[in-house]
Design an enzyme around this catalytic site. Structure first.
Site, PDB file in Angstrom:
ATOM      1  N   HIS A  62     -13.168 -48.550 -15.961  1.00 38.76           N
ATOM      2  CA  HIS A  62     -12.796 -47.646 -14.874  1.00 38.76           C
ATOM      3  C   HIS A  62     -12.084 -46.428 -15.445  1.00 38.76           C
ATOM      4  CE1 HIS A  62     -10.947 -46.039 -11.276  1.00 38.76           C
ATOM      5  NE2 HIS A  62     -11.829 -46.740 -10.579  1.00 38.76           N
ATOM      6  N   SER A  65     -14.440 -41.620  -3.375  1.00 38.91           N
ATOM      7  CA  SER A  65     -14.183 -41.142  -2.014  1.00 38.91           C
ATOM      8  C   SER A  65     -15.283 -41.516  -1.019  1.00 38.91           C
ATOM      9  CB  SER A  65     -13.947 -39.633  -2.019  1.00 38.91           C
ATOM     10  OG  SER A  65     -12.849 -39.319  -2.861  1.00 38.91           O
ATOM     11  N   GLU A 121      -9.594 -44.886 -14.509  1.00 37.10           N
ATOM     12  CA  GLU A 121      -8.126 -45.007 -14.527  1.00 37.10           C
ATOM     13  C   GLU A 121      -7.645 -45.836 -15.715  1.00 37.10           C
ATOM     14  OE1 GLU A 121      -7.616 -46.352 -10.488  1.00 37.10           O
ATOM     15  OE2 GLU A 121      -8.261 -44.398  -9.758  1.00 37.10           O
ATOM     16  N   GLY A 150     -10.594 -40.855  -5.449  1.00 33.00           N
ATOM     17  CA  GLY A 150      -9.256 -40.799  -4.850  1.00 33.00           C
ATOM     18  C   GLY A 150      -9.019 -39.590  -3.967  1.00 33.00           C
ATOM     19  N   LYS A 177      -7.331 -51.762  -6.567  1.00 35.65           N
ATOM     20  CA  LYS A 177      -6.408 -51.141  -7.530  1.00 35.65           C
ATOM     21  C   LYS A 177      -5.053 -51.870  -7.478  1.00 35.65           C
ATOM     22  CE  LYS A 177      -9.136 -46.997  -7.306  1.00 35.65           C
ATOM     23  NZ  LYS A 177      -9.236 -45.567  -7.410  1.00 35.65           N
ATOM     24  N   GLU A 227     -19.243 -43.275 -11.160  1.00 35.29           N
ATOM     25  CA  GLU A 227     -18.073 -42.735 -10.467  1.00 35.29           C
ATOM     26  C   GLU A 227     -17.656 -41.423 -11.124  1.00 35.29           C
ATOM     27  OE1 GLU A 227     -15.643 -45.974  -8.313  1.00 35.29           O
ATOM     28  OE2 GLU A 227     -14.925 -45.874 -10.365  1.00 35.29           O
ATOM     29  N   ASN A 255     -12.394 -52.245  -4.625  1.00 39.78           N
ATOM     30  CA  ASN A 255     -11.471 -52.135  -5.754  1.00 39.78           C
ATOM     31  C   ASN A 255     -10.094 -51.809  -5.176  1.00 39.78           C
ATOM     32  OD1 ASN A 255     -10.058 -51.557  -8.067  1.00 39.78           O
ATOM     33  ND2 ASN A 255     -11.196 -49.672  -8.559  1.00 39.78           N
TER      34      ASN A 255
END
Ligand code: PGA
Length: 256
Positions: free
Chosen positions: A98, A216, A100, A174, A12, A168, A10
């Site tokens: 996701h 991570s 985010e 992150g 991003k 996740e 991913n």
């Protein structure tokens, strides 16, 4: 039942240029070409997808992914990209829900519509779920089961096996490997996710659903997470921007 193994990059909102994207993509593709047991998916930003639209025919275990889709197939939706467009560009897998995007206001109900739109195009959803925090009383478990049930609303027994569930935990995304979830807790959580799927679809079907972990993942924690975490692969953010690091993570998955 043994499910297939899959590692998803991913990217991003990275990298900045098409030149960098092409280089990283071809390095990862080269890596994927020598794998026997693991499928690799690369999900670049929308802006770069057309650079890679010939991917579909290239390699059996290497696919193009996207990071989001619209809930509608066409219309007056400024800034949105639809599932039929993604399909036309040679995309096979699409990340939905996701965290985010959820912080920007995406609800489970919207995620469910996106899943339906993907399935309608025979695209493969990678559905992200995960709790924002872990409390002492296990409330995060009901957060997870609610997310699963609401985001999969209307998904049939036939279609659920085409969906990859990416667990996740938001608190682990992150950061660095030391902040990731440990493999023991991951194992416990995936059992819970499968229990929820069993309530919805029955045991045999639930066993066939692919569950991967994201948050991570790095070369240093990937071997333990894949051996002991009861997952079939990873959704990798930051480390997927380095062909070397991502390659080492793929190796860890291929080795089990
Ligand atoms: P990370 O991102 O690997 O940088 O934690 C994972 C993700 O958000 O999908």
């Amino acid at each position: 039942m043994k499910t297939r193994k899959i590692v998803v990059a991913n990217w991003k909102m990275n990298p900045t240029s098409a030149k960098e994207a092409k280089m990283l993509f071809s390095q990862i593709k080269r890596k994927a070409s020598i794998l026997k047991k693991t499928s690799v998916v690369v999900a670049p930003p929308f802006a770069f997808l057309s650079l890679f639209s010939s991917t579909k025919k290239a390699l059996k275990n290497f696919s193009l992914g996207a990071q989001n889709t619209s809930w509608q197939s066409s219309g007056a939706l400024t800034g949105e990209v639809s599932s039929p467009m993604l399909k036309d560009l040679g995309v096979s897998y699409v990340i939905v829900g996701h965290s985010e995007r959820r912080v920007l206001g995406e609800t489970d109900a919207l995620v469910a519509r996106k899943v339906a739109s993907l399935l309608g195009e025979r695209l493969l959803p990678i559905l992200c779920i995960g709790e924002a925090e872990r409390d002492q009383h296990g409330e995060y478990l009901s957060v997870l089961s609610n997310q699963i049930k609401s985001s999969l609303l209307g998904v049939s027994k036939r279609d659920i096996v085409n969906i990859v569930i990416a667990y996740e935990p938001v608190w682990a995304i992150g950061k660095t490997a030391k902040d990731a979830m440990d493999s023991h807790k991951l194992h416990e959580t995936t059992l819970f996710i499968r229990k929820t799927l069993t309530e919805m679809y029955g045991r045999n079907i639930a066993e066939a659903v692919v569950i991967i972990y994201g948050g991570s993942v790095e070369p240093v924690n990937a071997p333990d997470l894949i051996k002991n975490g009861n997952v079939s692969g990873f959704l990798v953010g930051r480390a997927s921007l380095s062909a070397k690091e991502f390659g080492n993570i793929i190796d860890a998955v291929e080795a089990v």
